[in-house]
Design an enzyme around this catalytic site. Structure first.
Site, PDB file in Angstrom:
ATOM      1  N   ASN A 200       0.812  -1.237   0.000  1.00  0.00           N
ATOM      2  CA  ASN A 200       0.000   0.000   0.000  1.00  0.00           C
ATOM      3  C   ASN A 200       0.837   1.275   0.000  1.00  0.00           C
ATOM      4  O   ASN A 200       0.387   2.307   0.504  1.00  0.00           O
ATOM      5  CB  ASN A 200      -0.972   0.034   1.193  1.00  0.00           C
ATOM      6  CG  ASN A 200      -1.874  -1.173   1.198  1.00  0.00           C
ATOM      7  OD1 ASN A 200      -2.233  -1.680   0.133  1.00  0.00           O
ATOM      8  ND2 ASN A 200      -2.208  -1.663   2.380  1.00  0.00           N
ATOM      9  N   ARG A 201       2.043   1.186  -0.520  1.00  0.00           N
ATOM     10  CA  ARG A 201       2.953   2.354  -0.585  1.00  0.00           C
ATOM     11  C   ARG A 201       3.328   2.890   0.799  1.00  0.00           C
ATOM     12  O   ARG A 201       3.761   4.025   0.942  1.00  0.00           O
ATOM     13  CB  ARG A 201       2.349   3.495  -1.426  1.00  0.00           C
ATOM     14  CG  ARG A 201       2.038   3.121  -2.893  1.00  0.00           C
ATOM     15  CD  ARG A 201       3.314   2.721  -3.634  1.00  0.00           C
ATOM     16  NE  ARG A 201       3.175   2.686  -5.085  1.00  0.00           N
ATOM     17  CZ  ARG A 201       3.189   1.569  -5.822  1.00  0.00           C
ATOM     18  NH1 ARG A 201       3.285   0.366  -5.241  1.00  0.00           N
ATOM     19  NH2 ARG A 201       3.121   1.652  -7.130  1.00  0.00           N
TER      20      ARG A 201
END
Ligand SMILES: Cc1cc2nc3c(=O)[nH]c(=O)nc-3n(C[C@H](O)[C@H](O)[C@H](O)COP(=O)(O)O)c2cc1C
Length: 222
Positions: A200-201
């Site tokens: 999710n970065r």
């Protein structure tokens, strides 16, 4: 698959290509207190993962006017004093280092979703260190160091090959000494940042800042 078979232009491809980054968590409590030990661990893992050029260091330099330039060099050694690479002392990078010793380096291992940023100053290694490394190079690389006026405009490929053949002839039967205009630099770090791609970065970024003899450790937002 050929690019044409994707039914997509290169422009569309680079706009849409997206990879999820995953990796072992990197945690400020469990990293080595000493960034050189952390670097050694990550280099070991990069080598064990058989990444193609684990010791390719992307090196950024800047002129006195702040005009930047980058290129890859090979990391040939490191210890607590810094990271060592070898090059031509009349090259563009060397001229920029002479004007402005502040440099930064990047090790990037896409297979591991990892990068390491290093900032600091570059200083020349001793002649003894450069000689010792030069002796380990293949003879052809030793000869190439003599004939390549690195970063200068040359007439042709042919002129380069002719100069190589001439030098090969003149060194025949003798050891090739290190050219006085070729040798090492040591990147003496003032900071390191270890980046581990995560889902999710929400990547992990651990920053080490030199604080006298020790290193301060901080976490940065991804
Ligand atoms: C993977 C890789 C490793 C390289 N290693 C070195 C090196 O160790 N030393 C070097 O002088 N150039 C090396 N080069 C070439 C440099 O990237 C660059 O072309 C050259 O040093 C001239 O740079 P400059 O004009 O900015 O001084 C390497 C290039 C690549 C792609």
């Amino acid at each position: 698959m050929r690019i044409e078979d994707r039914l997509m232009s290169i422009q569309d491809f680079i706009l849409t290509v997206r990879r999820e980054y995953t990796g072992k968590p990197l945690d400020e409590a469990s990293v080595h207190r000493d960034p050189f030990q952390q670097l050694e661990l990550w280099l070991k893992e990069a080598i064990e993962s058989q990444v193609l050029e684990p010791n390719a260091l992307i090196l950024a330099t800047a002129s006195a006017q702040g005009i930047t330039s980058i290129r890859a060099v090979l990391l040939r050694g490191f210890d607590r004093r810094g990271l060592v690479f070898y090059t031509n002392y009349a090259s563009r990078k060397a001229k920029e280092i002479a004007e402005n010793p502040r440099v930064s380096g990047l090790l990037f291992w896409p297979e591991l979703n990892r990068q390491v940023r290093i900032e600091g100053v570059a200083e020349r290694t001793t002649d003894e260190e450069s000689d010792a490394y030069f002796r380990t190079r293949p003879r052809e690389s030793q000869i190439a160091a003599w004939i390549s006026h690195q970063s200068e405009v040359i007439e042709s490929r042919r002129a380069l090959e002719e100069a190589f053949a001439k030098a090969e002839e003149s060194f025949r039967g003798n050891e090739v000494p290190r050219p006085p205009f070729w040798g090492g630099y040591r990147l003496v770090p003032t900071s390191f940042e270890f980046w581990q791609g995560r889902e999710n970065r929400l990547h992990d970024r651990i920053l080490y800042l030199k604080d006298g003899p020790t290193w301060e450790i901080k976490r940065l937002a991804p």
